[in-house]
Design an enzyme around this catalytic site. Structure first.
Site, PDB file in Angstrom:
ATOM      1  N   LYS A   1       0.846  -1.202   0.000  1.00  0.00           N
ATOM      2  CA  LYS A   1       0.000   0.000   0.000  1.00  0.00           C
ATOM      3  C   LYS A   1       0.869   1.236   0.000  1.00  0.00           C
ATOM      4  O   LYS A   1       2.038   1.232   0.404  1.00  0.00           O
ATOM      5  CB  LYS A   1      -0.950   0.010   1.201  1.00  0.00           C
ATOM      6  CG  LYS A   1      -0.273   0.009   2.591  1.00  0.00           C
ATOM      7  CD  LYS A   1       0.218   1.358   3.072  1.00  0.00           C
ATOM      8  CE  LYS A   1       0.857   1.289   4.460  1.00  0.00           C
ATOM      9  NZ  LYS A   1       1.596   2.527   4.822  1.00  0.00           N
TER      10      LYS A   1
ATOM     11  N   ASP B   1      -2.965  -1.742   9.985  1.00  0.00           N
ATOM     12  CA  ASP B   1      -2.994  -1.780   8.521  1.00  0.00           C
ATOM     13  C   ASP B   1      -3.505  -3.099   7.958  1.00  0.00           C
ATOM     14  O   ASP B   1      -3.723  -3.210   6.751  1.00  0.00           O
ATOM     15  CB  ASP B   1      -1.584  -1.541   7.950  1.00  0.00           C
ATOM     16  CG  ASP B   1      -1.107  -0.104   8.123  1.00  0.00           C
ATOM     17  OD1 ASP B   1      -1.939   0.760   8.463  1.00  0.00           O
ATOM     18  OD2 ASP B   1       0.098   0.148   7.936  1.00  0.00           O
TER      19      ASP B   1
END
Length: 298
Positions: free
Chosen positions: A10, A138
């Site tokens: 990401k 996350d």
């Protein structure tokens, strides 16, 4: 029988950080974009109980004990379903370790989905996301992928529409940065200042929805960047070199030290990567599009 799950890295196109909470975490407005660099996690039945192996770049830096998020994911799922975690998890590592791209979180999400499929537990999406949130801030996004706004400590997700593909270059650094160390430096630098509550940028969300790279470049921000640069000053030169090579925007990815460069298109991305690779603080530079899907059974 084995199950392999592919999980993306990401980049945070916005990382707004609030003051530290009583539990030590920070409130965030975290706009995630999943990008096309991947780890793969393969789950295979193991007669010897839980085992972790790893190969690929940075594999030597990956813990192979129960501190690994992949191991913790298997243990959490097994506990919920009252079974023993007799599984061998092999991680094919391609996301930088300690690079601010959620490589460890990706492995946790990948292991969770792989074990769910291998064991036939039939856990629903919300249950998997609940386990992900227990594992780390996350990890839920690694499962979901695409684009999303993360609030709370980043684990509460609202999926976002994206109107096109964005082209990125990621320059990996010659050493890693610890996420807790970067947050501690953020707190040190912010000492004595009033820190506003984190809010997602509407112009940035609009730029994502339109698929407009120029508008996105004008709105990307990372509140952790000053802290990362304080701990790793050489990254300043990498960011400047990327801008000089034609990047529309340059920023530290998450807690760093990977630096991210938004390019106008794929050809521009390749040119930027080529100019970054010779830099002293740059181990390598790679291109990747986004958004891409989250954890996927292959």
């Amino acid at each position: 029988m084995s199950v392999t799950v592919r999980v993306p890295a990401k980049v945070n196109v916005q990382l707004a950080v609030g003051a530290a909470r009583p539990d030590g975490f920070h409130e965030l407005a975290n706009v995630f974009l999943a990008v096309g660099l991947y780890d793969e996690v393969t789950a295979t039945p193991s007669p010897d109980g839980l085992r972790i192996t790893c190969d690929g770049p940075d594999a030597a830096q990956v813990p192979l004990d129960r501190t690994n998020l992949a191991a913790r994911a298997a243990l959490a799922l097994a506990e919920r379903y009252g079974r023993t975690p007799d599984v061998h998890l092999h991680i094919a590592k391609d996301i930088p370790v300690a690079g601010g791209m959620a490589g460890g979180s990706a492995d946790g999400a990948g292991a969770l989905l792989a074990c769910d499929a291998l064991w036939g537990t039939g856990a629903g999406r919300e249950e998997l996301l609940d386990i992900c949130a227990e594992l780390g801030s996350d990890v839920p996004f690694s499962l979901v992928g695409g684009a999303a706004l993360g609030t709370g400590r980043g684990e509460k997700l609202t999926e976002l529409e994206v109107g096109g593909t964005f082209h990125w270059v990621f320059a990996t650094a010659t050493r890693g940065l610890s996420t807790p160390a970067v947050f501690r430096e953020f707190d040190r630098l912010a000492e004595g200042r009033d820190i506003p509550g984190p809010v997602a940028s509407q112009p940035l969300l609009d730029a994502l929805a339109k698929g407009d790279p120029d508008a996105l470049a004008a709105t990307v921000t990372n509140d952790l960047q000053p802290a990362a640069l304080s701990l790793f000053p050489e990254l300043t030169d990498t960011l400047a070199a990327g801008r000089a090579a034609g990047a529309l925007a340059a920023l530290v990815s998450g807690s760093g030290p990977t630096t991210a460069f938004l390019a106008r298109d794929g050809r521009a991305a390749e040119k930027i990567a080529a100019e970054l690779r010779p830099l002293a603080a740059c181990r390598t530079a790679r291109t990747a599009p986004g958004p891409v899907p989250g954890a996927t059974v292959l």
